[in-house]
Design a protein around this motif. Structure first.
Motif, PDB file in Angstrom:
ATOM      1  N   SER A 163      49.305  43.628  38.211  1.00  0.00           N
ATOM      2  CA  SER A 163      48.229  44.519  37.755  1.00  0.00           C
ATOM      3  C   SER A 163      46.893  44.217  38.423  1.00  0.00           C
ATOM      4  CB  SER A 163      48.080  44.422  36.238  1.00  0.00           C
ATOM      5  OG  SER A 163      47.794  43.093  35.832  1.00  0.00           O
TER       6      SER A 163
ATOM      7  N   SER B 262      53.182  41.228  36.696  1.00  0.00           N
ATOM      8  CA  SER B 262      53.317  42.676  36.872  1.00  0.00           C
ATOM      9  C   SER B 262      52.540  43.205  38.069  1.00  0.00           C
ATOM     10  CB  SER B 262      52.850  43.406  35.609  1.00  0.00           C
ATOM     11  OG  SER B 262      51.457  43.191  35.406  1.00  0.00           O
TER      12      SER B 262
ATOM     13  N   SER C  54      39.521  38.431  37.160  1.00  0.00           N
ATOM     14  CA  SER C  54      39.102  39.524  36.278  1.00  0.00           C
ATOM     15  C   SER C  54      37.889  39.164  35.418  1.00  0.00           C
ATOM     16  CB  SER C  54      40.258  39.944  35.372  1.00  0.00           C
ATOM     17  OG  SER C  54      40.632  38.884  34.505  1.00  0.00           O
TER      18      SER C  54
ATOM     19  N   ASP D 280      50.172  36.669  36.972  1.00  0.00           N
ATOM     20  CA  ASP D 280      50.077  38.129  37.067  1.00  0.00           C
ATOM     21  C   ASP D 280      51.427  38.691  37.487  1.00  0.00           C
ATOM     22  OD1 ASP D 280      48.942  40.740  37.276  1.00  0.00           O
ATOM     23  OD2 ASP D 280      48.624  40.433  39.431  1.00  0.00           O
TER      24      ASP D 280
ATOM     25  N   SER E 105      48.765  44.441  50.368  1.00  0.00           N
ATOM     26  CA  SER E 105      48.105  44.776  49.114  1.00  0.00           C
ATOM     27  C   SER E 105      46.644  44.393  49.223  1.00  0.00           C
ATOM     28  CB  SER E 105      48.748  44.023  47.939  1.00  0.00           C
ATOM     29  OG  SER E 105      48.462  42.632  48.032  1.00  0.00           O
TER      30      SER E 105
ATOM     31  N   SER F 162      46.256  43.839  41.547  1.00  0.00           N
ATOM     32  CA  SER F 162      46.088  44.678  42.733  1.00  0.00           C
ATOM     33  C   SER F 162      45.483  46.025  42.369  1.00  0.00           C
ATOM     34  CB  SER F 162      47.428  44.890  43.437  1.00  0.00           C
ATOM     35  OG  SER F 162      47.852  43.721  44.082  1.00  0.00           O
ATOM     36  N   THR F 163      45.941  46.601  41.261  1.00  0.00           N
ATOM     37  CA  THR F 163      45.429  47.901  40.835  1.00  0.00           C
ATOM     38  C   THR F 163      43.974  47.814  40.419  1.00  0.00           C
ATOM     39  OG1 THR F 163      47.633  48.560  40.084  1.00  0.00           O
ATOM     40  CG2 THR F 163      45.762  49.816  39.235  1.00  0.00           C
ATOM     41  N   SER F 164      43.645  46.789  39.621  1.00  0.00           N
ATOM     42  CA  SER F 164      42.266  46.665  39.143  1.00  0.00           C
ATOM     43  C   SER F 164      41.302  46.329  40.276  1.00  0.00           C
ATOM     44  CB  SER F 164      42.177  45.610  38.034  1.00  0.00           C
ATOM     45  OG  SER F 164      42.577  44.339  38.510  1.00  0.00           O
TER      46      SER F 164
ATOM     47  N   SER G 103      44.613  35.386  37.132  1.00  0.00           N
ATOM     48  CA  SER G 103      44.195  36.643  36.500  1.00  0.00           C
ATOM     49  C   SER G 103      42.808  36.523  35.897  1.00  0.00           C
ATOM     50  CB  SER G 103      45.199  37.053  35.412  1.00  0.00           C
ATOM     51  OG  SER G 103      46.429  37.425  35.985  1.00  0.00           O
TER      52      SER G 103
END
Length: 278
Positions: free
Chosen positions: A93, A91, A64, A89, A130, A95-97, A60
């Motif tokens: 998240s 959850s 990020s 990671d 994804s 992939s969304t970011s 993550s």
């Protein structure tokens, strides 16, 4: 020269993480500096081996925060020469970011260029389509996909991954990136007629497609792999020799064959390691 191997399949439960941990441990024992990057939200590869040092951060923060290679994100396993960027990671998240980031699909490719201390980097990926799976394919020098001997599973794999390759290829070409030809690893193979039928099916399909080939090495369906996993031990260490009277290759034999087929340039190192075992 560093080589990045993505182990992928758009379907879960086919042995991606098992392939990553066993191949990476073998390559580390051979003497190659090896890194596992765990991109799966289910941290199987991250929890397989005992860690002699656990970094506070993982995938993550790497993706990020663009953290450089350091003890902040690189954990060390109990196997000399085998390190890990752990999955953290749960959850999904990331992939969304990454989906909404301008460089989302090529960020991993850019970041891994900094990991100059490693000979081999293995990417363990999610078992679903994804942006993270796209990112792994665009970062890889080689793509290996385990496929199990189930007819519907094999057909779905070919359909799903074929669509993925068709979707990504124009984007990759526009960026000057060549997506490697996928190499199918037939996994959990037994002596049943169904296994033989699926093997022939996959090989027939490969003859009609140009985006994947089938590796000669096959991984037999052995309880030894399950036992090694339960103990958190590399399969080639758990079963270095074939039991008397068994036809199927030992875990060691299979890992040697797979490593030689994927990395022929490392033949001298692999051969030298095997000689130390005699």
């Amino acid at each position: 020269m560093k080589k990045i191997i993505a182990v992928t399949n758009s379907k879960g439960g086919v042995g991606k993480s098992t392939t990553v941990v066993n191949l990476s441990a073998f390559l580390a024992d051979v003497g190659l500096r090896t890194l596992i990057v765990d991109l799966d939200i289910q941290p199987t590869a991250s929890s397989y081996f005992h860690l002699s040092y656990e970094a506070p951060f993982g995938i993550s923060e790497l993706l990020s925060q663009n953290l450089p290679p350091s003890d902040q994100i690189i954990s060390r396993t109990s196997i000399d020469g085998l390190d890990l960027v752990k999955s953290n990671d749960p959850s999904g998240s990331l992939s969304t970011s990454l989906l909404h980031a301008p460089d989302g699909r090529i960020r991993l490719r850019r970041l891994l260029a900094r990991f100059s201390d490693y000979d081999i980097i293995l990417l363990d990926t999610q078992g679903a389509r994804s942006v993270v799976l796209d990112m792994a394919l665009l970062a890889a020098d080689m793509v290996v996909s385990p496929v199990t001997p189930a007819t519907l599973s094999a057909r779905e794999f070919i359909r799903g991954m074929g669509t993925l390759y068709n979707d990504l290829s124009p984007m990759a070409e526009a960026m000057g990136i060549t997506i490697p030809t996928m190499q199918i690893l037939l996994n959990q193979i037994d002596n049943t007629n169904n296994s033989s039928m699926v093997i022939e099916l996959v090989k027939d399909m490969a003859a009609e497609e140009d985006w994947f080939t089938v590796l000669q090495t096959e991984v037999p369906d052995l309880v030894a792999y399950k036992n090694a996993s339960a103990l958190g031990v590399a399969a080639h260490r758990y079963e270095p020799k074939r039991p008397a009277g068994r036809q199927a290759a030992s875990c060691m034999e299979t890992m040697v064959d797979l490593a030689l087929e994927l990395l022929p340039e490392q033949e001298a190192a692999i051969t030298a390691y095997c000689k130390t075992l005699k």
